[in-house]
Design a protein around this motif. Structure first.
Motif, short mmCIF file in Angstrom:
data_model
loop_
_atom_site.label_atom_id
_atom_site.label_comp_id
_atom_site.label_asym_id
_atom_site.label_seq_id
_atom_site.Cartn_x
_atom_site.Cartn_y
_atom_site.Cartn_z
N GLY A 1 -14.43 -4.50 29.36
CA GLY A 1 -15.82 -3.65 29.47
C GLY A 1 -16.75 -3.96 28.11
O GLY A 1 -17.95 -3.43 28.19
N GLY A 2 -16.23 -4.45 27.08
CA GLY A 2 -17.03 -4.64 25.88
C GLY A 2 -16.69 -5.67 25.03
O GLY A 2 -15.75 -6.28 25.06
N ILE A 3 -17.63 -6.02 23.93
CA ILE A 3 -17.47 -7.21 23.21
C ILE A 3 -17.62 -6.68 21.84
O ILE A 3 -18.63 -6.31 21.34
N LYS A 4 -16.72 -7.33 20.82
CA LYS A 4 -16.88 -6.98 19.49
C LYS A 4 -16.98 -8.38 18.75
O LYS A 4 -16.35 -9.47 19.36
N MET A 5 -18.01 -8.55 17.99
CA MET A 5 -17.98 -9.82 17.21
C MET A 5 -18.07 -9.66 15.78
O MET A 5 -18.05 -8.54 15.11
N LYS A 6 -17.43 -10.53 15.01
CA LYS A 6 -17.35 -10.73 13.44
C LYS A 6 -18.70 -11.00 12.89
O LYS A 6 -19.60 -11.68 13.26
N VAL A 7 -19.02 -10.13 11.88
CA VAL A 7 -20.01 -10.45 10.92
C VAL A 7 -19.50 -10.47 9.50
O VAL A 7 -18.43 -10.43 9.17
N GLY A 8 -20.28 -10.62 8.65
CA GLY A 8 -19.87 -10.85 7.14
C GLY A 8 -20.26 -12.28 6.40
O GLY A 8 -19.48 -12.49 5.63
N HIS A 9 -21.45 -12.87 7.06
CA HIS A 9 -21.77 -14.21 6.50
C HIS A 9 -22.12 -13.86 4.92
O HIS A 9 -22.96 -12.79 4.84
N PRO A 10 -22.25 -14.70 4.03
CA PRO A 10 -23.05 -14.67 3.10
C PRO A 10 -24.49 -14.48 3.22
O PRO A 10 -25.08 -13.94 2.51
N ASP A 11 -25.03 -15.15 4.35
CA ASP A 11 -26.36 -14.98 4.75
C ASP A 11 -26.63 -13.93 5.82
O ASP A 11 -26.28 -14.15 6.83
N ARG A 12 -27.07 -12.72 5.34
CA ARG A 12 -27.15 -11.79 5.82
C ARG A 12 -28.22 -11.92 7.29
O ARG A 12 -27.89 -11.19 8.36
N LYS A 13 -28.98 -12.81 7.08
CA LYS A 13 -30.26 -13.00 8.15
C LYS A 13 -29.36 -13.71 9.30
O LYS A 13 -29.60 -13.48 10.68
N LEU A 14 -28.37 -14.47 8.81
CA LEU A 14 -27.44 -15.30 10.00
C LEU A 14 -26.71 -14.35 10.92
O LEU A 14 -26.52 -14.16 12.18
N ASP A 15 -26.22 -13.30 10.21
CA ASP A 15 -25.39 -12.05 10.79
C ASP A 15 -26.41 -11.45 11.80
O ASP A 15 -26.02 -11.50 13.13
N LEU A 16 -27.56 -10.95 11.52
CA LEU A 16 -28.30 -10.35 12.29
C LEU A 16 -28.72 -11.20 13.57
O LEU A 16 -29.04 -10.63 14.75
N SER A 17 -29.04 -12.50 13.18
CA SER A 17 -29.45 -13.39 14.29
C SER A 17 -28.25 -13.39 15.30
O SER A 17 -28.78 -13.57 16.71
N ARG A 18 -27.29 -13.63 14.87
CA ARG A 18 -25.95 -13.43 15.81
C ARG A 18 -25.83 -12.50 16.88
O ARG A 18 -25.52 -12.60 17.93
N VAL A 19 -25.98 -11.25 15.83
CA VAL A 19 -26.01 -10.14 16.76
C VAL A 19 -26.85 -9.95 17.73
O VAL A 19 -26.78 -9.44 18.94
N ALA B 1 -26.61 -2.46 28.60
CA ALA B 1 -25.89 -1.65 29.06
C ALA B 1 -24.26 -2.03 28.79
O ALA B 1 -23.47 -1.21 28.72
N VAL B 2 -24.04 -3.28 28.02
CA VAL B 2 -22.64 -3.64 27.60
C VAL B 2 -22.43 -3.10 26.19
O VAL B 2 -23.22 -3.48 25.51
N PRO B 3 -21.48 -2.43 26.06
CA PRO B 3 -21.04 -2.07 24.67
C PRO B 3 -20.77 -3.21 23.62
O PRO B 3 -19.99 -4.22 24.04
N LEU B 4 -21.57 -3.17 22.69
CA LEU B 4 -21.27 -4.00 21.67
C LEU B 4 -20.88 -3.56 20.12
O LEU B 4 -21.75 -2.55 19.85
N MET B 5 -19.73 -4.36 19.67
CA MET B 5 -19.48 -3.77 18.40
C MET B 5 -19.48 -4.81 17.42
O MET B 5 -19.29 -5.96 17.79
N VAL B 6 -19.45 -4.73 15.94
CA VAL B 6 -19.61 -5.53 15.12
C VAL B 6 -18.52 -5.40 14.16
O VAL B 6 -18.05 -4.00 14.00
N ASP B 7 -17.78 -6.00 13.45
CA ASP B 7 -16.61 -5.77 12.50
C ASP B 7 -16.78 -6.93 11.05
O ASP B 7 -17.21 -7.95 11.21
N VAL B 8 -16.88 -6.07 10.13
CA VAL B 8 -17.37 -6.60 8.91
C VAL B 8 -15.90 -7.25 7.95
O VAL B 8 -16.13 -7.88 7.14
N ASN B 9 -15.00 -6.53 8.51
CA ASN B 9 -13.78 -6.89 7.71
C ASN B 9 -13.75 -6.68 6.31
O ASN B 9 -13.27 -7.56 5.36
#
Length: 381
Positions: free
Chosen positions: A178-196, A206-214
């Motif tokens: 039902g939902g998708i979680k993706m990893k973030v935390g690149h040194p390049d924050r713009k790259l993180d945002l573009s991937r999300v 409509a699809v639940p999306l989560m991010v994980d910074v670790n």
């Protein structure tokens, strides 16, 4: 009218304990932000500690704990030391036995490796108790529901390209997740945002999306990134700060629209309870094997339940499905296929939910193919 004689409890005792140390390989090594910052190496296997407990009356229970990258040898060594202390004990006295094992290892601490090893025994005892009753563990605990919302994480690691990540997300949704979680935390924050942003465009709103910074942001970065991510309608931001920064998480939870979650890296009930008592997060993500098993997990969950927190336990869906099903408020389970080769059974997933199996206990039996990944195997009697 003839009266039925009152039920008489017949005491049982633990007669056999089998411990196995397993090095379960992953199909593909994965990397999160801790790898990109040089703090850890890519993850290529899961170290499992499996405990099987049998009683004099012939009832059996199976539990397990795990670690990633390091610590499996230490968990197994401690488990071997304390396992004989359970022989002859009544398996129904789960809370007392948890305390017995914890105090046995008190000189090296009642958290971390010691309690993680105890988790295998504790889970096996709960599995045994539910099997004796002929009930799924969730029913023994008092189920609130027979299915729990689920989301996938394994397809969203940082070593994957955007295209690979989007493809894995579509595969997960097609499977019924039902939902998708993706990893973030690149040194390049713009790259993180573009991937999300790419993932949000692909999934739609409509699809639940989560991010994980670790745990890889400082407080300033977390606030700035959180404000940028607020516009994307995320289900939560996970581990934006160091796992022990209760105050920092509380400040983010207060300031941001997006819910904040943490808890997976904490290694005792006391550590998790600091977040609960401070109401420092919106989503509680403690991990039963990491804090000592089902017994301490339930104690924390009761406190979180009283505060209306969302529950989203980390990893080991095979255990956490039952615990989330017994939680009063909104709950999620995290889908990883990594442990599936260890067991004969598969969990049913459809329409965004993972269904609690009707089989007694956890509803799991170890697969014979574990032999090829077994590092050590010892039995106590």
């Amino acid at each position: 009218m003839q009266c039925t004689p009152p039920f008489q409890y017949e005491p049982d005792s633990i007669s056999h304990i089998r411990l196995r140390s397993i090095a379960l390989p992953l199909t593909t090594a994965v990397s999160d932000a801790k790898v990109l910052t040089g703090r850890q190496k890519p993850l290529s296997e899961v170290a499992l500690l499996i405990a099987e407990i049998q009683t004099a009356q012939g009832v059996t229970g199976m539990g397990f704990t795990y670690t990633l990258r390091t610590g499996g040898t230490a968990q197994f060594a401690f488990a071997q030391e304390v396992a004989p202390l359970l022989l002859g004990e009544d398996p129904n006295d789960i809370s007392r036995l948890w305390s017995k094992l914890a105090w046995a290892g008190a000189s090296v601490g009642r958290s971390g490796v010691t309690t993680q090893a105890i988790a295998a025994f504790d889970t096996a005892l709960w599995d045994l108790k539910a099997r004796r009753a002929g009930l799924p563990l969730s029913k023994l605990l008092g189920a609130q529901r027979d299915k729990v919302r689920c989301y996938n994480t394994s397809g969203g690691y940082l070593q994957a390209s955007v295209g690979e990540m989007l493809e894995r997300a579509e595969q997960s949704l097609a499977r019924g997740i039902g939902g998708i979680k993706m990893k973030v935390g690149h040194p390049d924050r713009k790259l993180d945002l573009s991937r999300v942003e790419a993932m949000r465009r692909q999934l739609g709103d409509a699809v639940p999306l989560m991010v994980d910074v670790n745990q890889q942001w400082d407080r300033t970065t977390a606030m700035r990134m959180g404000q940028a991510l607020d516009a994307l309608g995320l289900e939560w931001i996970e581990e934006p700060l160091d796992a022990y920064d209760v105050k920092g998480h509380a400040q983010l939870a207060e300031a941001l629209i997006t819910p904040i979650g943490t808890g997976e890296m904490l290694v005792s009930a006391a550590e998790v309870n600091r977040y609960v008592e401070a109401e420092a997060v919106d989503v509680l993500m403690h991990d039963a094997p990491r804090i000592g098993g089902i017994t301490p997990f339930l104690k924390v969950a009761t406190q979180a339940e009283n505060r209306g927190m969302i529950l989203a336990p980390h990893f080991v869906m095979e255990i956490h499905l039952h615990l989330a099903a017994a939680y009063e408020h909104q709950a999620w389970v995290e889908h990883f296929e990594w442990l599936e080769p260890a067991f004969n059974e598969r969990l049913e997933i459809a329409d965004g939910y993972m269904r609690v199996p009707n089989r007694p206990g956890l509803g799991l039996t170890p697969h014979d193919q574990l032999k090829q990944w077994t590092v050590a195997d010892v039995t106590f009697r």
